[in-house]
Motif scaffolding. Structure first.
Motif, PDB file in Angstrom:
ATOM      1  N   LEU A 256     106.394  54.624  59.255  1.00 24.82           N
ATOM      2  CA  LEU A 256     105.214  54.504  58.203  1.00 24.82           C
ATOM      3  C   LEU A 256     105.702  53.921  56.834  1.00 24.82           C
ATOM      4  O   LEU A 256     104.937  53.224  56.292  1.00 24.82           O
ATOM      5  CB  LEU A 256     104.723  56.000  58.244  1.00 24.82           C
ATOM      6  CG  LEU A 256     103.958  56.519  59.488  1.00 24.82           C
ATOM      7  CD1 LEU A 256     103.544  57.950  59.334  1.00 24.82           C
ATOM      8  CD2 LEU A 256     102.567  55.692  59.351  1.00 24.82           C
ATOM      9  N   ARG A 261     102.391  52.536  54.737  1.00 24.75           N
ATOM     10  CA  ARG A 261     101.401  53.607  54.661  1.00 24.75           C
ATOM     11  C   ARG A 261     101.844  55.052  54.107  1.00 24.75           C
ATOM     12  O   ARG A 261     102.160  55.877  54.811  1.00 24.75           O
ATOM     13  CB  ARG A 261     100.967  53.736  56.359  1.00 24.75           C
ATOM     14  CG  ARG A 261     100.433  52.394  56.835  1.00 24.75           C
ATOM     15  CD  ARG A 261     100.377  52.499  58.491  1.00 24.75           C
ATOM     16  NE  ARG A 261      99.594  53.431  58.768  1.00 24.75           N
ATOM     17  CZ  ARG A 261      99.357  53.735  60.427  1.00 24.75           C
ATOM     18  NH1 ARG A 261      99.796  52.658  61.038  1.00 24.75           N
ATOM     19  NH2 ARG A 261      98.866  54.479  60.836  1.00 24.75           N
ATOM     20  N   GLU A 262     101.787  54.799  52.783  1.00 29.23           N
ATOM     21  CA  GLU A 262     102.254  56.038  51.964  1.00 29.23           C
ATOM     22  C   GLU A 262     101.908  57.305  52.217  1.00 29.23           C
ATOM     23  O   GLU A 262     102.657  58.306  52.425  1.00 29.23           O
ATOM     24  CB  GLU A 262     102.068  55.633  50.489  1.00 29.23           C
ATOM     25  CG  GLU A 262     102.781  53.939  50.017  1.00 29.23           C
ATOM     26  CD  GLU A 262     102.430  53.645  48.801  1.00 29.23           C
ATOM     27  OE1 GLU A 262     101.748  54.348  48.188  1.00 29.23           O
ATOM     28  OE2 GLU A 262     102.835  52.601  48.398  1.00 29.23           O
ATOM     29  N   GLU A 264     100.325  58.856  54.749  1.00 26.85           N
ATOM     30  CA  GLU A 264     100.853  58.997  56.152  1.00 26.85           C
ATOM     31  C   GLU A 264     101.997  59.598  55.919  1.00 26.85           C
ATOM     32  O   GLU A 264     102.439  60.404  56.571  1.00 26.85           O
ATOM     33  CB  GLU A 264     100.300  58.299  57.272  1.00 26.85           C
ATOM     34  CG  GLU A 264      98.827  57.833  57.322  1.00 26.85           C
ATOM     35  CD  GLU A 264      98.513  56.753  58.353  1.00 26.85           C
ATOM     36  OE1 GLU A 264      98.613  56.980  59.492  1.00 26.85           O
ATOM     37  OE2 GLU A 264      98.373  55.605  57.691  1.00 26.85           O
TER      38      GLU A 264
END
Length: 403
Positions: A256, A261-262, A264
């Protein structure tokens, strides 16, 4: 990197790692000769002369019988594109003085070693960008000395590709790269076949273990979307309270982070705890600091500094953040003094004096009057082979580097 945008792991993950290169070269200090020239790692004995150009200390000559020691460990170049080639060299003095009495064992954590001709070798970089460790073990009789350094591997630029096209061994290097990719593809396909076959209970058990290997390989190969799906499937096979989930959560967090996708990534990172990879701790620290979650960022930097003893940035960011949080300057200085054997006095001082983002740390250290307490780097002997056993009578000893 001073803005929140520049701290996004998905955009600047290798720039982040490159920042710490000046502080992770091992064994004495790094002598930067000039633009485009390789670093040379040297030990400067007390009283050594500085007659070389630029004031670089020259090792004092030592008579035969002096302790065996590595005086220079060179890498040319120190920063290469994936699949690039680095020439390594090791100069030794002391001992009996007889070159024929010395044995050189070259070791690489990743990549491939070639042309291991005594005090020289060639290292071919792996296909994944990052920082990689190489080392050499020199033995003479019962005496051995070791040294390591770090090399930076970056994504090829158009200039890199143009330069490679001019090299005589481009065809061979290209063929080797293709062979390595084909081997990885074959391994991915083989694991995929095992994962897909789930007819019997034994099949399903094999598929579970194959899927764990497949997810790790996908992550290593930069197939982050595929790795994420594999880790999510693995996590689905465990209850939420099962501690066996944490390594899979750590892999998912790494995927991630790499995908940018910071939100998450931070959530899964918190669930994985200490199981996270060192760079995940560091990426989390950058994101948390940019969002104003300073105590959480401080803890992430601390974990990153403990998990990766070659990368100085987590330690320096930890020190900087401690000052921002109002921690005593003497506590920050003590942190630097205690950690200095890991990175080296000269390199830490150079980094603090030249990097404006750590100006407050440099000011605190200077004001403390404890600069002289910083120690020179002590070799960190990791991933190096144990000394070979003496050969049996009538047999020849063969030293083989670890894979």
């Amino acid at each position: 990197m001073t803005s929140a945008d520049s701290q996004r792991p998905g955009r600047a993950r290798w720039v982040v790692m490159g920042l710490g290169l000046a502080a992770v070269l091992g064994g004495g200090f790094a002598v930067w000769r000039g633009a485009g020239e390789p670093p040379v790692l040297e030990h400067a004995p007390a009283g050594a002369s500085t007659s070389r150009a630029g004031g670089v200390p020259a090792p004092a000559s030592r008579p035969a019988g002096a302790p065996l020691r590595i005086v220079r460990f060179t890498a040319s170049p120190h920063d290469v594109p994936v699949g690039g080639r680095v020439a390594l060299g090791c100069e030794v003095e002391g001992g009996s003085g007889e070159a024929s009495a010395r044995r050189f064992t070259w070791v690489a954590a990743r990549g491939r070693l070639e042309q291991e001709n005594g005090p020289t070798a060639a290292w071919v970089a792996p296909k994944t960008p990052g920082l990689y460790q190489v080392g050499v073990l020199v033995q003479e009789g019962d005496v051995q000395v070791k040294q390591t350094l770090m090399l930076h591997v970056h994504v090829p630029t158009p200039e890199d590709l143009a330069a490679l096209m001019k090299e005589g061994d481009w065809k061979q290097a290209r063929e080797q790269t293709l062979a390595e990719r084909q081997a990885a593809e074959a391994k991915l396909a083989a694991l995929g076949e095992v994962v897909a076959k789930r007819e019997t209970r034994e099949d399903r058990l094999r598929a579970y273990y194959a899927l764990a290997d497949l997810a790790a390989l996908q992550l290593d190969e930069g197939r982050y979307e595929e790795a994420l799906r594999s880790y999510e499937e693995l996590l689905g096979s465990h209850l939420e309270t099962d501690p066996k989930r944490k390594p899979f959560l750590a892999g998912k967090a790494s995927a991630l982070f790499a995908l940018g996708r910071e939100d998450e990534a931070l959530r899964v990172y918190a669930q994985a705890g200490e199981e996270n990879l060192s760079m995940s701790h560091y990426y989390a620290g950058l994101l948390l600091e940019a969002r104003g979650q300073l105590p959480e960022a401080l803890e992430a930097y601390r974990r990153a500094a403990e998990a990766n003893r070659w990368f100085a940035d987590p330690l320096l960011r930890q020190a900087q953040l401690m000052l921002r949080l109002g921690r005593p300057a003497q506590e920050v200085v003590e942190l630097l003094v205690t950690a200095s054997p890991r990175f080296g006095r000269e390199l830490l001082l150079e980094r603090l004096a030249t990097d404006v983002q750590f100006a407050a740390v440099n000011q605190a250290l200077t004001a403390s009057g404890r600069t002289a307490e910083l120690e020179e780097r002590r070799p960190i002997e990791t991933r190096l082979p144990e000394p070979p056993k003496p050969p049996e009578p009538g047999r020849t000893a063969v030293i083989t580097p670890e894979p």
